[in-house]
Enzyme design. Structure first.
Site, PDB file in Angstrom:
ATOM      1  NE  ARG A  74     -12.033  19.622  -6.837  1.00 36.73           N
ATOM      2  CZ  ARG A  74     -12.766  19.024  -7.776  1.00 36.73           C
ATOM      3  NH1 ARG A  74     -12.585  17.744  -8.037  1.00 36.73           N
ATOM      4  NH2 ARG A  74     -13.683  19.688  -8.453  1.00 36.73           N
ATOM      5  CD  GLN A  78     -12.631  27.924   2.200  1.00 35.79           C
ATOM      6  OE1 GLN A  78     -12.938  28.802   2.967  1.00 35.79           O
ATOM      7  NE2 GLN A  78     -11.418  27.448   2.106  1.00 35.79           N
ATOM      8  N   GLY A  79     -15.481  24.722  -0.943  1.00 32.60           N
ATOM      9  CA  GLY A  79     -15.207  23.685  -1.916  1.00 32.60           C
ATOM     10  C   GLY A  79     -14.375  24.248  -3.053  1.00 32.60           C
ATOM     11  CE1 TYR A  80      -9.762  26.137  -2.132  1.00 32.91           C
ATOM     12  CE2 TYR A  80     -10.806  24.519  -0.699  1.00 32.91           C
ATOM     13  CZ  TYR A  80     -10.132  25.711  -0.871  1.00 32.91           C
ATOM     14  OH  TYR A  80      -9.820  26.474   0.224  1.00 32.91           O
ATOM     15  CB  ILE A  81     -14.288  25.063  -9.060  1.00 33.56           C
ATOM     16  CG1 ILE A  81     -15.640  25.359  -8.394  1.00 33.56           C
ATOM     17  CG2 ILE A  81     -14.452  24.785 -10.545  1.00 33.56           C
ATOM     18  CD1 ILE A  81     -16.312  26.607  -8.915  1.00 33.56           C
TER      19      ILE A  81
END
Length: 157
Positions: free
Chosen positions: A84, A29-32
């Site tokens: 992130r 999971q990565g956060y933009i």
């Protein structure tokens, strides 16, 4: 696109949870984007699926929207999540008729395990009695939101 309200309680798990052979699925999971008001835009890769999600709020009740992405679109956006990200293996375990998602984190968060239980109503969530293997409840603790774990792991993780 799926949209809805998520009613969820989260608990730290100390030691090895009783997974009963429940298979796990790897999740990256990565956060933009993460806004101070609690809105987040995330990418998730798991089991051959690529998804874009938007969540807002924090605590017991949050809103959530998700849409499938093509792998190429996911790949084009993934670099925007550098520094992130979280990686975890999710196990689904039945606890008294409730499906509990047990996330065993890896990478910088290795050693952290969180149990999440989703409910159909606030009342159901309030009636839920956690089993003995659940540790401290962290539902209202923003340090244990995945977006925060991706940005700054808690000291006791």
């Amino acid at each position: 696109m799926t949209m809805g309200v998520e009613i969820e309680r989260k608990f730290l798990v100390r030691g090895a949870p009783p997974l009963g052979g429940a298979p796990g699925k790897a999740i990256e999971q990565g956060y933009i984007a993460v806004d101070p008001d609690g809105t987040e835009v995330r990418l998730r890769r798991s089991a051959g699926r690529w998804r874009l999600g938007v969540k807002s709020g924090s605590g017991l009740v949050r809103t959530e929207a998700e849409a499938d992405l093509a792998e190429a679109d996911f790949a084009a956006l993934w670099s925007a999540t550098a520094n992130r990200r979280v990686e975890k293996v999710r196990h689904a375990v039945d606890v008294g008729g409730h499906m509990v998602e047990v996330d065993v984190y890896g990478g910088a968060l290795a050693g952290l395990t969180i149990a999440e239980v989703e409910f159909s109503s606030r009342e159901e969530a309030e009636r839920f009695q956690p089993p003995a293997w659940f540790g401290r409840e962290v539902t209202g603790d923003p340090r244990y939101l995945n977006r925060e774990l991706a940005l700054r792991p808690p000291v006791d993780a």
